[in-house]
Write an enzyme that holds these catalytic residues in place. Structure first.
Site: not given
Length: 464
Positions: A193, A222, A233, A320, A459, A464
């Site tokens: 993702t 992942k 996740t 991230e 985040n 979007t």
């Protein structure tokens, strides 16, 4: 060990200015991350994999988002699932499937990215069932015990799957199956993702009872955000051609997950969809592992735990907004549980993580997190927390370039910190925080990353 890599500690020379998006293509992998993507592998016999584009997420026209992993024979299987109370439909479906089948007779795993199928009610459960049924039809149909396909989903919570797109393309995913490296890599890519690179590993190993047999293990995972498993996740699948009895699969997987996927954190959030599955088809032959007391079980447990830890570390390296890979090691603890709580608390602390990003040797934040880690409720008497004694606590930065550790706190007393030396250590991409509690001989390790400005950007723009 096949398809391995050695990530040498190095100073960061690249500012991450790329945009993360659903499912990663080879062209979009940041230069600094390409070293973590294998160019070849040694994959277990009897398994095939594929990853294709079906357009689960609106607007995705180029990136694979449906992954299919199959075995040419029934597998013993086990899985560890999220402990989030709002468990996604595929979690509920797959847990019930494994229970009903007694951890045996599994033929495949079907995974979509782009939609989590979480908090979707009865309709979501029906969609998960339809995914499994479509896969079963490609694998010869259901048997007397029902479906033989584990399903997983990852993506945005609260939206129904575009189930027609998925079910209508399972045949294409089956047609794309292959046993080569490119097939496994496509499968690993399709589950991504906000990941910036596919996370795939493989290796060979042997077992005491069959020293002449080469066994193989491959795994994909992942995750880049919403990672604080209590199995984030986080999805993972490990496949092996070793012969393992269904009865011992849950215990060997739980042991491995506790020391790997349950020992990492990116942002402290636990997802609705976390699933790590283990499949063993026995295609390589040899003596079946059927007893937890056997030498083969112990050997396989070590192999799986080490392999799972290496997979889990890839998630942290792709956190991230992350610029650093940080090992939190807590030693000399009165109990392993206390050590894990302290390590986890430090690893999740936003103040610690932002200080690391800012290259600020603010050890007070580490000590603060250590001090409240074992307090279970407001107002608890600190004297009840016997596992932490201030005058016995030591904190250090340990560089990963082989140079000496930098002591920050010794027996509860602050050291005069060489700020220049601290800055050198904090410039490294890899570093370790070492906490010695001085109250016992137990220890625990967690892996985490820092927080940068990019974490908020990613985040804030997630939907979007």
């Amino acid at each position: 060990m096949a398809a391995s890599f050695k990530a040498l500690p190095q100073q960061l020379t690249l500012t991450r200015s790329f945009a993360r998006c659903y499912s990663v293509s080879a062209e979009s992998i940041p230069a600094a991350k390409k070293k973590y993507v294998p160019t070849e592998g040694s994959y277990p016999q009897g398994f095939q994999a594929s990853g294709i584009l079906v357009g689960v997420k609106p607007g995705n026209k180029t990136k694979p988002d449906l992954a299919f992993l199959t075995s040419d024979r029934p597998c013993a299987a086990a899985a560890v699932f999220t402990k989030n109370k709002f468990q996604a439909a595929p979690v509920t479906f797959s847990r019930d499937l494994l229970k009903r089948r007694g951890n045996r007779g599994i033929r495949g795993v079907l995974i979509n990215s782009g939609c989590a199928n979480a908090v979707t009610g009865k309709g979501g459960l029906e969609d998960a069932s339809l995914m499994a049924k479509a896969a079963d039809e490609q694998l010869g149909g259901e048997d007397g015990a029902g479906s033989s396909t584990i399903v997983m989903s990852t993506g945005v919570i609260g939206q129904r799957l575009p189930i027609d797109k998925i079910v209508g393309n399972v045949g294409a995913a089956h047609g794309a199956l292959g046993s080569g490296h490119k097939d496994w890599l496509a499968c690993a890519t399709a589950i991504c993702t906000t990941d910036t690179f596919p996370k795939l590993m493989s290796r060979t190993f042997s077992l005491p009872s069959s020293p002449g047999v080469e066994y193989r293990m491959a795994g994909m995972t992942k995750g880049a955000g919403m990672i604080h498993p209590n199995m984030a996740t986080l999805l993972g699948v490990v496949a092996t051609d070793a012969p393992i009895a269904p009865g011992v699969m849950p215990s060997v997987l739980k042991h491995a997950v506790d020391r790997s996927f349950n020992s990492i954190t990116i942002d402290g959030d636990t997802s609705t969809n976390d699933t790590v599955a283990l499949l063993a088809n026995g295609a390589a032959g040899g003596q079946e592992i059927s007893s937890v007391d056997s030498p083969d079980y112990a050997a396989f447990q070590t192999v799986l735990s080490d392999f799972s830890a290496d997979l889990a570390k890839l998630i942290v390296r792709d956190g991230e907004g992350a610029t650093k890979f940080v090992t939190i090691r807590v030693v000399d603890s009165a109990s392993e549980e206390a050590a894990r709580k302290v390590a986890s608390t430090i690893a999740r602390s936003p103040l610690v993580k932002t200080a690391l990003y800012g290259r600020d040797a603010n050890w007070g934040r580490i000590l603060c997190a250590t001090g409240y880690a074992l307090i279970s409720e407001p107002g608890q008497d600190i004297n009840e927390v016997a596992s932490i004694v201030s005058e016995k606590t030591n904190v250090s930065f340990v560089p990963t370039d082989g140079s000496a550790e930098l002591k920050l706190l010794v027996n509860g007393e602050p050291e005069t910190v060489d700020e220049a030396r601290a800055s050198e250590i904090l410039e490294l991409e890899d570093l370790e925080i070492l906490v010695k509690l001085g109250t016992g001989d137990k220890q625990a390790t967690y892996w985490t990353c820092d927080y940068s400005h990019e974490y908020i950007t990613i985040n804030g723009d997630y939907r979007t």
